[in-house]
Design a protein around this motif. Structure first.
Motif, mmCIF file in Angstrom:
data_model
loop_
_atom_site.group_PDB
_atom_site.id
_atom_site.type_symbol
_atom_site.label_atom_id
_atom_site.label_comp_id
_atom_site.label_asym_id
_atom_site.label_seq_id
_atom_site.Cartn_x
_atom_site.Cartn_y
_atom_site.Cartn_z
ATOM 1 N N LYS A 121 4.748 22.078 0.001
ATOM 2 C CA LYS A 121 4.379 20.760 0.516
ATOM 3 C C LYS A 121 3.100 20.255 -0.134
ATOM 4 C CE LYS A 121 5.041 19.542 4.769
ATOM 5 N NZ LYS A 121 6.176 18.655 4.601
ATOM 6 N N ILE A 122 2.150 21.143 -0.395
ATOM 7 C CA ILE A 122 0.917 20.725 -1.067
ATOM 8 C C ILE A 122 1.224 20.264 -2.494
ATOM 9 C CG2 ILE A 122 -1.291 21.539 -1.965
ATOM 10 C CD1 ILE A 122 -1.491 23.384 0.460
ATOM 11 N N ALA A 123 2.086 21.007 -3.178
ATOM 12 C CA ALA A 123 2.395 20.676 -4.568
ATOM 13 C C ALA A 123 3.181 19.380 -4.704
ATOM 14 C CB ALA A 123 3.180 21.824 -5.209
ATOM 15 N N SER A 124 4.049 19.106 -3.722
ATOM 16 C CA SER A 124 4.934 17.937 -3.847
ATOM 17 C C SER A 124 4.442 16.715 -3.075
ATOM 18 C CB SER A 124 6.328 18.305 -3.338
ATOM 19 O OG SER A 124 6.298 18.628 -1.959
ATOM 20 N N GLU A 125 3.313 16.834 -2.390
ATOM 21 C CA GLU A 125 2.880 15.729 -1.541
ATOM 22 C C GLU A 125 2.552 14.484 -2.361
ATOM 23 O OE1 GLU A 125 -0.439 14.848 1.932
ATOM 24 O OE2 GLU A 125 0.223 16.884 1.481
ATOM 25 N N ARG A 126 1.880 14.638 -3.495
ATOM 26 C CA ARG A 126 1.530 13.468 -4.314
ATOM 27 C C ARG A 126 2.798 12.824 -4.870
ATOM 28 N NH1 ARG A 126 -2.431 10.919 -7.039
ATOM 29 N NH2 ARG A 126 -1.932 10.081 -9.098
ATOM 30 N N GLN A 127 3.718 13.656 -5.346
ATOM 31 C CA GLN A 127 4.958 13.113 -5.894
ATOM 32 C C GLN A 127 5.756 12.381 -4.816
ATOM 33 O OE1 GLN A 127 7.539 16.052 -7.552
ATOM 34 N NE2 GLN A 127 8.986 14.567 -8.393
ATOM 35 N N GLN A 128 5.830 12.959 -3.620
ATOM 36 C CA GLN A 128 6.547 12.308 -2.525
ATOM 37 C C GLN A 128 5.894 10.982 -2.157
ATOM 38 O OE1 GLN A 128 6.715 15.168 0.650
ATOM 39 N NE2 GLN A 128 8.487 16.232 -0.197
ATOM 40 N N THR A 129 4.566 10.944 -2.190
ATOM 41 C CA THR A 129 3.872 9.701 -1.864
ATOM 42 C C THR A 129 4.204 8.604 -2.867
ATOM 43 O OG1 THR A 129 2.045 10.944 -0.870
ATOM 44 C CG2 THR A 129 1.614 8.666 -1.476
ATOM 45 N N MET A 130 4.211 8.946 -4.146
ATOM 46 C CA MET A 130 4.542 7.956 -5.173
ATOM 47 C C MET A 130 5.981 7.474 -5.034
ATOM 48 S SD MET A 130 1.804 7.406 -6.821
ATOM 49 C CE MET A 130 2.520 6.436 -8.141
ATOM 50 N N LEU A 131 6.902 8.405 -4.803
ATOM 51 C CA LEU A 131 8.306 8.018 -4.636
ATOM 52 C C LEU A 131 8.490 7.148 -3.405
ATOM 53 C CD1 LEU A 131 10.111 11.372 -5.534
ATOM 54 C CD2 LEU A 131 9.994 9.285 -6.907
ATOM 55 N N LEU A 132 7.749 7.458 -2.335
ATOM 56 C CA LEU A 132 7.850 6.669 -1.112
ATOM 57 C C LEU A 132 7.335 5.250 -1.340
ATOM 58 C CD1 LEU A 132 8.497 6.476 1.887
ATOM 59 C CD2 LEU A 132 6.234 7.408 2.373
ATOM 60 N N LEU A 133 6.237 5.124 -2.076
ATOM 61 C CA LEU A 133 5.701 3.795 -2.378
ATOM 62 C C LEU A 133 6.687 2.982 -3.218
ATOM 63 C CD1 LEU A 133 1.965 4.629 -3.177
ATOM 64 C CD2 LEU A 133 2.848 3.443 -1.167
ATOM 65 N N LEU A 134 7.301 3.617 -4.206
ATOM 66 C CA LEU A 134 8.286 2.920 -5.035
ATOM 67 C C LEU A 134 9.493 2.503 -4.211
ATOM 68 C CD1 LEU A 134 8.175 5.111 -8.284
ATOM 69 C CD2 LEU A 134 7.293 2.794 -7.992
ATOM 70 N N HIS A 135 9.956 3.414 -3.356
ATOM 71 C CA HIS A 135 11.125 3.108 -2.518
ATOM 72 C C HIS A 135 10.817 1.972 -1.552
ATOM 73 C CE1 HIS A 135 14.528 3.606 0.162
ATOM 74 N NE2 HIS A 135 13.689 3.772 1.171
ATOM 75 N N THR A 136 9.657 2.032 -0.900
ATOM 76 C CA THR A 136 9.288 0.993 0.057
ATOM 77 C C THR A 136 9.148 -0.359 -0.636
ATOM 78 O OG1 THR A 136 8.116 2.631 1.383
ATOM 79 C CG2 THR A 136 7.610 0.332 1.808
ATOM 80 N N SER A 137 8.535 -0.355 -1.832
ATOM 81 C CA SER A 137 8.376 -1.594 -2.580
ATOM 82 C C SER A 137 9.727 -2.187 -2.966
ATOM 83 C CB SER A 137 7.532 -1.337 -3.828
ATOM 84 O OG SER A 137 7.433 -2.505 -4.616
ATOM 85 N N ASP A 138 10.656 -1.331 -3.376
ATOM 86 C CA ASP A 138 11.985 -1.821 -3.753
ATOM 87 C C ASP A 138 12.722 -2.391 -2.548
ATOM 88 O OD1 ASP A 138 14.258 -1.893 -5.803
ATOM 89 O OD2 ASP A 138 15.162 -0.705 -4.198
ATOM 90 N N CYS A 139 12.616 -1.720 -1.396
ATOM 91 C CA CYS A 139 13.267 -2.222 -0.182
ATOM 92 C C CYS A 139 12.700 -3.587 0.217
ATOM 93 C CB CYS A 139 13.097 -1.222 0.963
ATOM 94 S SG CYS A 139 14.100 0.277 0.793
ATOM 95 N N GLN A 140 11.377 -3.728 0.150
ATOM 96 C CA GLN A 140 10.763 -5.011 0.495
ATOM 97 C C GLN A 140 11.204 -6.115 -0.466
ATOM 98 O OE1 GLN A 140 6.536 -4.382 0.659
ATOM 99 N NE2 GLN A 140 6.588 -3.636 2.764
#
Length: 365
Positions: A121-140
């Motif tokens: 979770k520590i290693a993937s947290e930054r990557q998950q955050t970036m993917l979440l931002l991209l996904h949220t932006s695309d949905c909006q």
């Protein structure tokens, strides 16, 4: 004719996300929802339980290979051995005996899982955050695009209602048909991301709110179109059906909004057993009460639309009455036909009589 409100259409049932095979599993989704606080609680529980076991059962021959009786030294040895075993370090200066070996194996497995999950979770947290931002932006972006598309249909419906003399009913029918397909596309897209990617949970409230407000304007415009001169029975029927579709979409959004509020207050159902402990040791997060994106306005507008269709003469109502009238000539009609029709359609006798009179004057029957 629709004589009442179909409540079943607005009773949305939230099910588990669809199975995606090798892409994800139920266990994977549960691990994804784990927080660092949850991992810490599980680790502490494992260490406390194992330390107590070794402290109690070592003098009985099923704990550690030390000769201490119940004392401070034995307690320290139990805690030390539990920590060393949990981290899989294993110095070997103290070893388990008897049933203590089984407890040690379980403790090692628990430590491997907890440590692996924490590091992952520590290693993937930054990557998950970036993917979440991209996904949220695309949905909006997509939801904002849907809002603009609805605005185009809204402008056409308003123009058709105010300039009905210069509007062809065929064009209005085509526009309403296109609006139907657009609403289906919106509902399919939003429903997919509500079930699969937590659309409401990840900061898309503003885009969804704007979409619902545009739908409220559209619901008002459909009522005006229903009452306009350009509205024939097909246009009236489609307007009523579209208003129902708008209310059904709103019900879906509100259902997930309520689920989000419940989840913030009590946590996910599968880990409710940890809630009490997390609150006692101060790990539970206090969340501000959530507010609904919408207050069921589209449902109220649909209810009002249904009342209008049952209380005012319209081409839609003329069509429904025409299907229930006996065949001509009128001299062979039984008396008080309007009462029978009023009962079947759920309208007043006075309105049924008025509509039949207007239909006779127009030569429809």
């Amino acid at each position: 004719m629709q004589s009442g409100i179909d409540e079943v259409a607005f009773d949305k049932v939230i099910t588990e996300p669809h199975n995606k095979g090798v892409l994800t599993t139920k266990i994977g989704r549960k691990i994804e929802n784990l927080t660092f606080e949850d991992l810490l609680v599980v680790a502490l529980l494992a260490l406390i339980i194992s330390s107590e076991y070794f402290f109690i059962f070592t003098p009985l021959g099923h704990g550690l290979n030390v000769k201490n009786s119940w004392s401070i030294d034995l307690a320290l040895d139990s805690i030390y051995f539990s920590f060393v075993t949990f981290t899989t370090l294993g110095y070997g200066d103290i070893s388990p005996v008897g049933f203590g070996r089984v407890v040690s194996v379980a403790l090692v497995l628990c430590g491997l899982v907890i440590v692996a999950l924490t590091i992952g979770k520590i290693a993937s947290e930054r990557q998950q955050t970036m993917l979440l931002l991209l996904h949220t932006s695309d949905c909006q972006r997509r939801i904002s695009g849907f809002t603009e598309n609805l605005d185009g249909y809204l402008s056409y419906i308003k123009d058709s209602s105010t300039c009905s003399r210069h509007t062809k009913p065929d064009n209005v029918r085509l526009q309403l048909n296109g609006l139907k397909y657009l609403l289906e596309a919106i509902e399919n897209y939003v429903a997919f991301h509500l079930y699969q990617s937590k659309l409401i949970d990840f900061g898309n409230d503003t885009a969804v709110t704007m979409l619902l407000r545009k739908m409220e304007e559209l619901a008002n415009a459909l009522v005006i179109l229903f009452r306009s001169d350009v509205a024939d029975q097909v246009i009236c029927g489609r307007s009523l059906a579209l208003s129902k579709k708008l209310a059904s979409f709103e019900a879906l959004i509100l259902k997930f909004q309520d689920k989000k509020a419940i989840s913030l207050q009590s946590g996910p159902e599968w880990r409710n057993s940890f809630i009490g402990l997390r609150q006692k040791i101060g790990l539970a997060k206090e969340t501000a009460p959530t507010t609904r994106i919408s207050g069921g306005n589209l449902k109220l507008k649909y209810d009002s639309f249904c009342k209008i269709s049952r209380n005012e003469p319209s081409e839609w109502l003329f069509h429904q009455i025409g299907k229930l009238l006996p065949p001509p000539p009128r001299i062979h009609w039984p008396r008080h036909q309007h009462k029978r029709i009023a009962t079947e359609l759920g309208i007043s006798n006075k309105l049924a009589e008025k509509c039949i009179r207007l239909m006779i004057l127009r030569g429809v029957c």
